[in-house]
Structures are given as C-alpha cells and as structure tokens.
Design a protein around this motif. Sequence first.
Motif, PDB file in Angstrom:
ATOM      1  N   ALA A  18     -18.012  19.968  50.574  1.00 45.21           N
ATOM      2  CA  ALA A  18     -19.269  19.901  49.820  1.00 45.21           C
ATOM      3  C   ALA A  18     -19.463  21.148  48.967  1.00 45.21           C
ATOM      4  CB  ALA A  18     -20.440  19.715  50.773  1.00 45.21           C
ATOM      5  N   ALA A  19     -18.987  22.296  49.443  1.00 46.67           N
ATOM      6  CA  ALA A  19     -19.100  23.524  48.655  1.00 46.67           C
ATOM      7  C   ALA A  19     -18.328  23.403  47.348  1.00 46.67           C
ATOM      8  CB  ALA A  19     -18.591  24.718  49.464  1.00 46.67           C
ATOM      9  N   MET A 167     -23.295  29.426  53.365  1.00 53.33           N
ATOM     10  CA  MET A 167     -22.687  29.366  52.042  1.00 53.33           C
ATOM     11  C   MET A 167     -23.190  28.162  51.251  1.00 53.33           C
ATOM     12  SD  MET A 167     -18.638  29.210  51.043  1.00 53.33           S
ATOM     13  CE  MET A 167     -18.426  27.559  51.698  1.00 53.33           C
ATOM     14  N   GLN A 168     -23.212  27.003  51.884  1.00 52.71           N
ATOM     15  CA  GLN A 168     -23.623  25.807  51.162  1.00 52.71           C
ATOM     16  C   GLN A 168     -25.126  25.800  50.894  1.00 52.71           C
ATOM     17  OE1 GLN A 168     -21.848  22.143  52.633  1.00 52.71           O
ATOM     18  NE2 GLN A 168     -19.974  23.224  53.202  1.00 52.71           N
ATOM     19  N   ALA A 169     -25.927  26.335  51.810  1.00 50.30           N
ATOM     20  CA  ALA A 169     -27.360  26.433  51.561  1.00 50.30           C
ATOM     21  C   ALA A 169     -27.637  27.357  50.387  1.00 50.30           C
ATOM     22  CB  ALA A 169     -28.085  26.937  52.811  1.00 50.30           C
ATOM     23  N   ARG A 301     -26.918  21.702  56.758  1.00 56.06           N
ATOM     24  CA  ARG A 301     -26.495  21.346  58.116  1.00 56.06           C
ATOM     25  C   ARG A 301     -25.788  19.994  58.130  1.00 56.06           C
ATOM     26  NH1 ARG A 301     -29.202  24.400  62.210  1.00 56.06           N
ATOM     27  NH2 ARG A 301     -28.899  22.716  63.692  1.00 56.06           N
ATOM     28  N   ARG A 302     -26.087  19.164  57.145  1.00 59.94           N
ATOM     29  CA  ARG A 302     -25.422  17.864  57.043  1.00 59.94           C
ATOM     30  C   ARG A 302     -24.226  17.913  56.098  1.00 59.94           C
ATOM     31  NH1 ARG A 302     -28.248  13.590  59.122  1.00 59.94           N
ATOM     32  NH2 ARG A 302     -30.359  14.022  59.863  1.00 59.94           N
ATOM     33  N   THR A 303     -24.349  18.643  54.994  1.00 66.01           N
ATOM     34  CA  THR A 303     -23.270  18.628  53.994  1.00 66.01           C
ATOM     35  C   THR A 303     -22.001  19.308  54.489  1.00 66.01           C
ATOM     36  OG1 THR A 303     -24.114  20.645  52.926  1.00 66.01           O
ATOM     37  CG2 THR A 303     -24.878  18.529  52.058  1.00 66.01           C
ATOM     38  N   THR A 307     -16.815  14.896  54.011  1.00 59.35           N
ATOM     39  CA  THR A 307     -15.366  14.922  53.824  1.00 59.35           C
ATOM     40  C   THR A 307     -15.009  14.248  52.507  1.00 59.35           C
ATOM     41  OG1 THR A 307     -14.945  14.872  56.201  1.00 59.35           O
ATOM     42  CG2 THR A 307     -13.138  14.206  54.758  1.00 59.35           C
ATOM     43  N   ILE A 308     -14.300  14.976  51.677  1.00 58.52           N
ATOM     44  CA  ILE A 308     -13.732  14.421  50.448  1.00 58.52           C
ATOM     45  C   ILE A 308     -12.230  14.445  50.629  1.00 58.52           C
ATOM     46  CG2 ILE A 308     -13.520  14.698  47.949  1.00 58.52           C
ATOM     47  CD1 ILE A 308     -16.159  16.263  48.049  1.00 58.52           C
TER      48      ILE A 308
END
Length: 324
Positions: A18-19, A167-169, A301-303, A307-308
């Motif tokens: 997701a990042a 990081m993603q937040a 917390r979800r992202t 999975t890609i």
Amino acid sequence: MQQTHPTPNRHPNGRDDAAWLLLGLTGALIVPLQLVDPFAWSIPGLIAPCGFALLLGALAFLYARHRPDPKIFAMLTGLQGMLLFSAIGASLSYMIAARTGPLWDARLAEWDRAMGMDWPGWLHWMNAHPLFATALSLAYRTLIPQMIALILVLGLCGRLAALRIVMQAAMIAGLTIILLSGLMPAASTYVYYDLKPADFANLHPAAAFIHMPDFTGLRDGTLRVLALDRMAGLISFPSYHGALAVIFCWGFSRATVAAIRHAGMVIALLTLIATPVDGGHYFSDVIAGVLVAVISLAIARRTIHLTIRLRPAIRAGASLAPAT
C-alpha cells in the motif's frame, strides 16, 4: 485445540504494498498538473534525494534476496518510502499552491476565536516564557530526526507492523493534507496578524516567514523551478506537522524500551504544542491535523495488510519476520 494461523494475505507484520501504491498515486497526481502548467526541477536538488533513495533500495533488495533480514529490510524500505514521499509530496504541494484561490486566513482566525482560542495571546504568553518556548522550538525542529529515530527504534524492537502503520499513516495524512490545502490555502498567522520579529523578540519560530518567498512566487507565477533541497513547508490547513506529531507519538508508544518510549512520546507531544507558534499555524490547523492523523492511523492499520501481486521477491522479504 485447533491452532489458527494468519492467512498469507494478512501477515501480522504487514506489507509495504500500500505504501508503494500511495507513492504511485501521489506521483500520478503530478502528471495532469504538469500537462496544464509545467514546472521544472533543479538538477542539483535532485541528486541527493534520488541517490539516497537508490542506495536504500539497493540495500533493501540485498536484505530481501541475498541476506534476508526482515528487520533491516523494514527499516530500509521505511526510510526509502518516507524519503520518496517527502520529495514527491513536496513537489505536488508546490504545484497545487500555484493554482489556489483566495486565502482562508481570515476564516481560520475566525474559527480559532469561535473555539475560544486566542492565537496572538498565546504568542505573547510564549514570548514572556522564553525557556519553555525554547524547549518547544527545539522539539519542533527535530521532526525529521524523530521520523528517522522512530523507524530505527521500531525496526530494531521488531515492531514491524507498527513501523509500517506509522509510515503508511504519514503518507495517507500527507496526501490528504496536500489535497485539502489546495481547497483552503492560507499564508500563516504571522502574515495575517501583520507581525514582525520585534513583536516577539524572545522567540525564534522555525517557520514564521521562511516560506513566504516561495508561497508568493508560486501564486504570482514567478516561481516555476522546484529545488528539492530548498523547499519550505507551504501548507497551513491542516497542519502536517501536527499530524506527524500525533502519528509519531503513537509510533513511539509501541517501542518496547520504556525510556525510549517515554522520551519519544514526550518529544512528539512537545512538537504538537509548538506547532501553532513555531509553525505559524492557527489552532484550527492543528486540530484538523490531529483529526487527519487519527483517521490515517485507523486506515493504515488496515492498509498494511493490502497485497498487490507485484514484486514477489521484495514482498517475500517483508514476510520473513516472525510474528510480533
């Protein structure tokens, strides 16, 4: 009793997919803006961030494929991701600032007053207590060291899911704030209240007026070359400094070493308190930044479990860590 195991798509340590998606989205938003009114980038300003990002990427590949170490891999990709987002996000914020409409300073100041918050009064109180103001200012200036320290601390502690959430937040909050800033542009409290350094002689705010040459140049069309090594923070509402302080405070609360956990949380909270004066932010800017941070943490917390199905080797490296 039957044991349960995490599914392959929801590893307890999370993933970086997701990042990378957020980085791609942030970069993609630049494309239509470039087609309408192109900017150029200063080549010298690109050398350091691009070179360091490539170095971190090469090391991450090494620790995913040839010397698998999930902790080092997570720290390297965390640093690389935040470096790339800072560069791409700053460029996007400048390009959006060049296309904004009337300033919202008067409205933001009105919101402060409606909430019973007196920004000029807070400034003068801080000016009368320079020792406290200096401590806040020092904390405000450590935001980047806080980020680096937090990534390293969470990585070394094995709190890899928390590292990826932070990081993603930070990316989710950053992109949200950049887009909102285009709808509600503002100069700063110091500009709106027509203040000068002599009006707060005991203070040395980090971002009182430093951004105004770029902010003005973007709005009047005279600035069209972006130098990544000299960019200033242009965004007033919501406050990204305020959002990152909340995200970092949450991140430090996940550290396993008590001394580091408490020290990190205190510095992050001091950064948040310093933001109105040292960042030239309205209280409404900071409150909005806090709200964006809370929502971004909930989303992240979800992202981190998204999975890609690309880059299987790198993703495999991220999945080697034991559950924490």
